[in-house]
Design a protein around this motif. Structure first.
Motif, PDB file in Angstrom:
ATOM      1  N   GLU A 163      34.589  41.718  46.107  1.00 19.21           N
ATOM      2  CA  GLU A 163      34.845  40.421  45.499  1.00 19.21           C
ATOM      3  C   GLU A 163      34.374  39.287  46.403  1.00 19.21           C
ATOM      4  N   GLU A 165      34.139  34.840  46.462  1.00 18.33           N
ATOM      5  CA  GLU A 165      34.547  33.593  45.813  1.00 18.33           C
ATOM      6  C   GLU A 165      33.390  32.610  45.742  1.00 18.33           C
ATOM      7  N   VAL A 205      44.865  33.014  34.316  1.00 22.66           N
ATOM      8  CA  VAL A 205      43.896  33.836  35.041  1.00 22.66           C
ATOM      9  C   VAL A 205      43.262  34.798  34.055  1.00 22.66           C
ATOM     10  N   GLU A 207      40.239  37.784  33.541  1.00 23.76           N
ATOM     11  CA  GLU A 207      39.323  38.732  34.166  1.00 23.76           C
ATOM     12  C   GLU A 207      38.481  39.395  33.085  1.00 23.76           C
ATOM     13  N   GLY A 208      37.239  39.690  33.406  1.00 26.11           N
ATOM     14  CA  GLY A 208      36.382  40.343  32.430  1.00 26.11           C
ATOM     15  C   GLY A 208      35.031  40.693  33.010  1.00 26.11           C
ATOM     16  N   THR A 209      34.213  41.265  32.166  1.00 27.66           N
ATOM     17  CA  THR A 209      32.840  41.622  32.510  1.00 27.66           C
ATOM     18  C   THR A 209      31.917  40.490  32.095  1.00 27.66           C
ATOM     19  N   THR A 210      30.995  40.107  32.953  1.00 23.78           N
ATOM     20  CA  THR A 210      30.118  38.974  32.676  1.00 23.78           C
ATOM     21  C   THR A 210      28.947  39.365  31.774  1.00 23.78           C
ATOM     22  N   LYS A 335      32.124  42.311  37.398  1.00 21.61           N
ATOM     23  CA  LYS A 335      33.456  41.772  37.181  1.00 21.61           C
ATOM     24  C   LYS A 335      33.538  40.320  37.655  1.00 21.61           C
ATOM     25  N   ALA A 336      34.331  39.530  36.945  1.00 26.43           N
ATOM     26  CA  ALA A 336      34.604  38.151  37.344  1.00 26.43           C
ATOM     27  C   ALA A 336      36.063  37.837  37.063  1.00 26.43           C
ATOM     28  N   ARG A 337      36.611  36.935  37.859  1.00 24.10           N
ATOM     29  CA  ARG A 337      37.999  36.492  37.696  1.00 24.10           C
ATOM     30  C   ARG A 337      38.016  34.970  37.697  1.00 24.10           C
ATOM     31  N   ASP A 339      40.278  31.946  37.717  1.00 26.78           N
ATOM     32  CA  ASP A 339      41.653  31.565  38.019  1.00 26.78           C
ATOM     33  C   ASP A 339      41.852  30.100  37.643  1.00 26.78           C
ATOM     34  N   THR A 348      32.522  39.909  41.488  1.00 31.69           N
ATOM     35  CA  THR A 348      32.398  41.137  42.264  1.00 31.69           C
ATOM     36  C   THR A 348      30.947  41.541  42.339  1.00 31.69           C
TER      37      THR A 348
END
Length: 349
Positions: A163, A165, A205, A207-210, A335-337, A339, A348
């Protein structure tokens, strides 16, 4: 050929060979000095060995020849990653010549942006994570020096897995130097102070796949109707979009998103990351006032489309990826989060 089981290709290591390809335009033929500068920085700053192919420095190569070079790079076990020299406007014609099984059997990181959205979308359908960003001419060959934010993001995406930022740039520009200027390689571009990101519907928050890329190219993929999956395939994905140096009008941006909305696509995305729009070009040198108007009108167009088709979506504007400088790297299929509570973005690699 679609799969939702995404695979991260192995990262590269210092000393590895990487393919330098021109799947779109062969501009290294016209701007060899800028291109060579980019290659030298790839060697000096990243410790990688560039490997060129027959179409890398050739303008107007046939699509099937560009596909052949892509195949050669994926097939060669000594090649550990692929980097595009530049974007263009006809990579869509290359896709029909690609062998999905060859690529699926030899997954490798691919870096590129703009017209390379075509290849990113193709790899997404194969379940291979790729990296939206990075080009030899624009980013490695930047006038003066590479932007440090671009260098950091590229190094993380190339050499690490985990991950990372994303952070707003302290200084940015959409006014690059002129490649035709003999002093280009020594001139730093004019920079502007960063103003941070703008959040809409922040508060949770996600989260998912881009999935995404350059908005105009995604529109072409939909028109071709060969590489876009059924809308439910994108359910829960984090959508990322940016616009090109052609500076599409707010009306055009709205209409593209409207068509995506009518297709049922926009409602699949709980969150959207919008790249800082490029609002200046050598052919359209907007004033500061014209730029501000362009930014606001594009933002309003995006907000209007999502108000109509997915009003609950979290949207983050002015993120530093796409056609402005610096360029942060986004994993496509990774993956991305988002927030929205702390107003931070994590991806990620």
């Amino acid at each position: 050929m679609f799969t939702r089981n995404f695979q991260y290709p192995a990262p590269v290591q210092a000393g590895d060979k990487v393919a330098i390809l021109s799947p779109s335009s062969g501009l290294p033929e016209i701007f060899p000095d800028v291109y060579e500068l980019g290659l030298q920085r790839l060697r000096d700053l990243f410790g990688l060995q560039p490997v060129e192919y027959p179409t890398t420095r050739k303008m107007h190569s046939r699509p099937e020849d560009r596909a052949r070079d892509i195949h050669a790079a994926f097939r060669d076990p000594e090649i550990k990653a692929l980097i595009a020299s530049i974007g263009g406007d006809d990579q869509l014609k290359v896709l029909k010549y690609l062998d999905p099984e060859l690529i699926r059997a030899n997954p490798k990181p691919f870096f590129g942006y703009s017209d390379n959205t075509n290849l990113h979308n193709y790899l997404w359908n194969l379940g291979i994570v790729s990296y939206h960003g990075g080009s030899i001419l624009v980013h490695f060959g930047r006038g003066g020096s590479m932007h440090p934010d671009t260098v950091t993001s590229l190094k993380q995406a190339l050499f690490t897995r985990g991950e990372y930022e994303l952070k707003p740039a302290l200084h940015w520009t959409d006014e690059p130097g002129d490649w035709r200027d003999p002093e280009f390689v020594r001139k730093e571009p004019h920079m502007f102070p960063g103003e941070g990101w703008t959040w809409h519907n922040a508060g949770e928050v996600i989260e998912g796949t881009t999935w995404g890329g350059n908005l105009e190219i995604l529109d072409w993929n939909m028109r071709a109707n060969r590489y876009i999956q059924p809308v439910e395939s994108y359910a829960g994905s984090i959508f990322y979009i940016e616009t090109s140096e052609e500076m599409p009008s707010a009306l055009e941006v709205y209409r593209i998103l409207m068509c995506m909305g009518e297709r049922g696509l926009l409602k699949q995305f709980p969150a959207v990351i919008v790249g800082r729009p490029k609002a200046w070009d050598h052919n359209q040198p907007f004033t500061a006032e014209q730029k501000a108007r362009y930014y606001q009108e594009q933002r309003d167009a995006i907000l209007q489309a999502f108000h109509e088709y997915n009003p609950a979506a979290t949207i983050v504007f002015n993120v530093d990826f796409g056609h402005t400088d610096p360029q942060l790297i986004l994993p496509n299929g990774g993956k991305a989060r988002i927030d929205g509570v702390q107003k931070r973005i994590f991806v990620t690699y």
